[in-house]
Design a protein around this motif. Structure first.
Motif, PDB file in Angstrom:
ATOM      1  N   GLU A  37      18.494 -49.875   4.712  1.00 18.55           N
ATOM      2  CA  GLU A  37      19.071 -49.016   5.732  1.00 18.55           C
ATOM      3  C   GLU A  37      18.984 -47.584   5.229  1.00 18.55           C
ATOM      4  O   GLU A  37      19.922 -47.080   4.615  1.00 18.55           O
ATOM      5  CB  GLU A  37      20.523 -49.406   6.001  1.00 18.55           C
ATOM      6  CG  GLU A  37      20.664 -50.766   6.647  1.00 18.55           C
ATOM      7  CD  GLU A  37      22.116 -51.102   6.969  1.00 18.55           C
ATOM      8  OE1 GLU A  37      22.883 -50.167   7.287  1.00 18.55           O
ATOM      9  OE2 GLU A  37      22.458 -52.273   6.896  1.00 18.55           O
ATOM     10  N   PRO A  38      17.843 -46.921   5.489  1.00 19.11           N
ATOM     11  CA  PRO A  38      17.717 -45.547   5.010  1.00 19.11           C
ATOM     12  C   PRO A  38      18.674 -44.622   5.752  1.00 19.11           C
ATOM     13  O   PRO A  38      18.923 -44.794   6.938  1.00 19.11           O
ATOM     14  CB  PRO A  38      16.265 -45.196   5.317  1.00 19.11           C
ATOM     15  CG  PRO A  38      15.893 -46.076   6.452  1.00 19.11           C
ATOM     16  CD  PRO A  38      16.676 -47.349   6.254  1.00 19.11           C
ATOM     17  N   VAL A  39      19.213 -43.659   5.019  1.00 15.17           N
ATOM     18  CA  VAL A  39      20.117 -42.694   5.624  1.00 15.17           C
ATOM     19  C   VAL A  39      19.307 -41.437   5.937  1.00 15.17           C
ATOM     20  O   VAL A  39      18.907 -40.702   5.030  1.00 15.17           O
ATOM     21  CB  VAL A  39      21.291 -42.363   4.677  1.00 15.17           C
ATOM     22  CG1 VAL A  39      22.183 -41.293   5.282  1.00 15.17           C
ATOM     23  CG2 VAL A  39      22.085 -43.626   4.362  1.00 15.17           C
ATOM     24  N   GLY A  40      19.029 -41.244   7.213  1.00 18.93           N
ATOM     25  CA  GLY A  40      18.337 -40.045   7.677  1.00 18.93           C
ATOM     26  C   GLY A  40      16.939 -39.873   7.121  1.00 18.93           C
ATOM     27  O   GLY A  40      16.295 -40.819   6.652  1.00 18.93           O
ATOM     28  N   LYS A  41      16.494 -38.626   7.171  1.00 19.76           N
ATOM     29  CA  LYS A  41      15.149 -38.298   6.705  1.00 19.76           C
ATOM     30  C   LYS A  41      14.996 -38.498   5.203  1.00 19.76           C
ATOM     31  O   LYS A  41      13.930 -38.875   4.729  1.00 19.76           O
ATOM     32  CB  LYS A  41      14.806 -36.857   7.091  1.00 19.76           C
ATOM     33  CG  LYS A  41      14.666 -36.663   8.582  1.00 19.76           C
ATOM     34  CD  LYS A  41      14.383 -35.215   8.921  1.00 19.76           C
ATOM     35  CE  LYS A  41      14.339 -35.066  10.445  1.00 19.76           C
ATOM     36  NZ  LYS A  41      14.118 -33.677  10.825  1.00 19.76           N
ATOM     37  N   ALA A  42      16.060 -38.253   4.461  1.00 18.36           N
ATOM     38  CA  ALA A  42      15.995 -38.438   3.006  1.00 18.36           C
ATOM     39  C   ALA A  42      15.779 -39.910   2.656  1.00 18.36           C
ATOM     40  O   ALA A  42      15.041 -40.227   1.715  1.00 18.36           O
ATOM     41  CB  ALA A  42      17.264 -37.920   2.341  1.00 18.36           C
ATOM     42  N   GLY A  43      16.382 -40.800   3.405  1.00 13.06           N
ATOM     43  CA  GLY A  43      16.194 -42.234   3.168  1.00 13.06           C
ATOM     44  C   GLY A  43      14.771 -42.671   3.462  1.00 13.06           C
ATOM     45  O   GLY A  43      14.171 -43.432   2.699  1.00 13.06           O
ATOM     46  N   LEU A  44      14.224 -42.191   4.584  1.00 13.65           N
ATOM     47  CA  LEU A  44      12.827 -42.507   4.913  1.00 13.65           C
ATOM     48  C   LEU A  44      11.894 -41.904   3.870  1.00 13.65           C
ATOM     49  O   LEU A  44      10.900 -42.510   3.468  1.00 13.65           O
ATOM     50  CB  LEU A  44      12.468 -41.996   6.308  1.00 13.65           C
ATOM     51  CG  LEU A  44      13.107 -42.740   7.465  1.00 13.65           C
ATOM     52  CD1 LEU A  44      12.786 -42.042   8.786  1.00 13.65           C
ATOM     53  CD2 LEU A  44      12.663 -44.191   7.500  1.00 13.65           C
ATOM     54  N   ASN A  45      12.220 -40.705   3.390  1.00 19.09           N
ATOM     55  CA  ASN A  45      11.413 -40.061   2.363  1.00 19.09           C
ATOM     56  C   ASN A  45      11.417 -40.883   1.084  1.00 19.09           C
ATOM     57  O   ASN A  45      10.390 -40.994   0.404  1.00 19.09           O
ATOM     58  CB  ASN A  45      11.947 -38.647   2.107  1.00 19.09           C
ATOM     59  CG  ASN A  45      11.078 -37.888   1.143  1.00 19.09           C
ATOM     60  OD1 ASN A  45      11.229 -38.057  -0.061  1.00 19.09           O
ATOM     61  ND2 ASN A  45      10.188 -37.069   1.667  1.00 19.09           N
ATOM     62  N   THR A  46      12.537 -41.497   0.758  1.00 26.04           N
ATOM     63  CA  THR A  46      12.616 -42.332  -0.442  1.00 26.04           C
ATOM     64  C   THR A  46      11.740 -43.569  -0.303  1.00 26.04           C
ATOM     65  O   THR A  46      11.063 -43.961  -1.259  1.00 26.04           O
ATOM     66  CB  THR A  46      14.083 -42.732  -0.725  1.00 26.04           C
ATOM     67  OG1 THR A  46      14.831 -41.531  -0.961  1.00 26.04           O
ATOM     68  CG2 THR A  46      14.191 -43.654  -1.919  1.00 26.04           C
ATOM     69  N   ILE A  47      11.727 -44.181   0.873  1.00 26.96           N
ATOM     70  CA  ILE A  47      10.849 -45.332   1.090  1.00 26.96           C
ATOM     71  C   ILE A  47       9.398 -44.907   0.920  1.00 26.96           C
ATOM     72  O   ILE A  47       8.610 -45.570   0.245  1.00 26.96           O
ATOM     73  CB  ILE A  47      11.085 -45.959   2.481  1.00 26.96           C
ATOM     74  CG1 ILE A  47      12.483 -46.571   2.551  1.00 26.96           C
ATOM     75  CG2 ILE A  47      10.016 -47.018   2.778  1.00 26.96           C
ATOM     76  CD1 ILE A  47      12.890 -47.044   3.926  1.00 26.96           C
TER      77      ILE A  47
END
Length: 126
Positions: A37-47
């Motif tokens: 469950e990515p949190v926002g753009k930073a979570g997607l960036n981490t993936i």
């Protein structure tokens, strides 16, 4: 046996490549695949960066070994996969059993075994 191992390493490389490309360029699809469950753009960036980058780095190392015949990199990719498998085992112990963890755990260990065996058969660890 050598050809069979090369085919198995090639298939592993393709599979990891698919995961890497999907993580990097379609991280929303990986959310379901990896129960994240990515949190926002930073979570997607981490993936994209951590998962995609690590998968694609492994693919690059394996592709270099497949094309050059030098399999030292297989050992290092196997170490990465074994570390991931250890993390899954720690999770099973500390977080409780979840049958959804077993298929990727087995796959990681099988690929690591293929890579180590291929490296050994190529004269590694002497």
């Amino acid at each position: 046996m050598h050809t069979t191992l090369q085919i198995l390493v090639g298939l592993s490389t393709l599979m990891l490549g698919g995961l890497g490309i999907m993580s990097m360029f379609a991280p929303q699809k990986m959310v379901t695949n990896f129960s994240l469950e990515p949190v926002g753009k930073a979570g997607l960036n981490t993936i994209r960066s951590v998962m995609g980058g690590l998968f694609l780095a492994c693919v690059t190392i394996l592709a270099l070994g497949l094309t050059s015949g030098k399999t030292e990199g297989y050992f290092f990719v196997a170490v990465v996969l074994i570390a991931v498998a250890v993390g899954r085992l720690v999770g099973l112990v500390l977080d409780g059993f979840d049958k959804a963890v077993i298929p990727p755990l087995v796959l990681e260990l099988v690929i690591a075994g293929i890579l180590l065996l291929s490296h050994l058969k190529n004269g590694g660890f002497y």
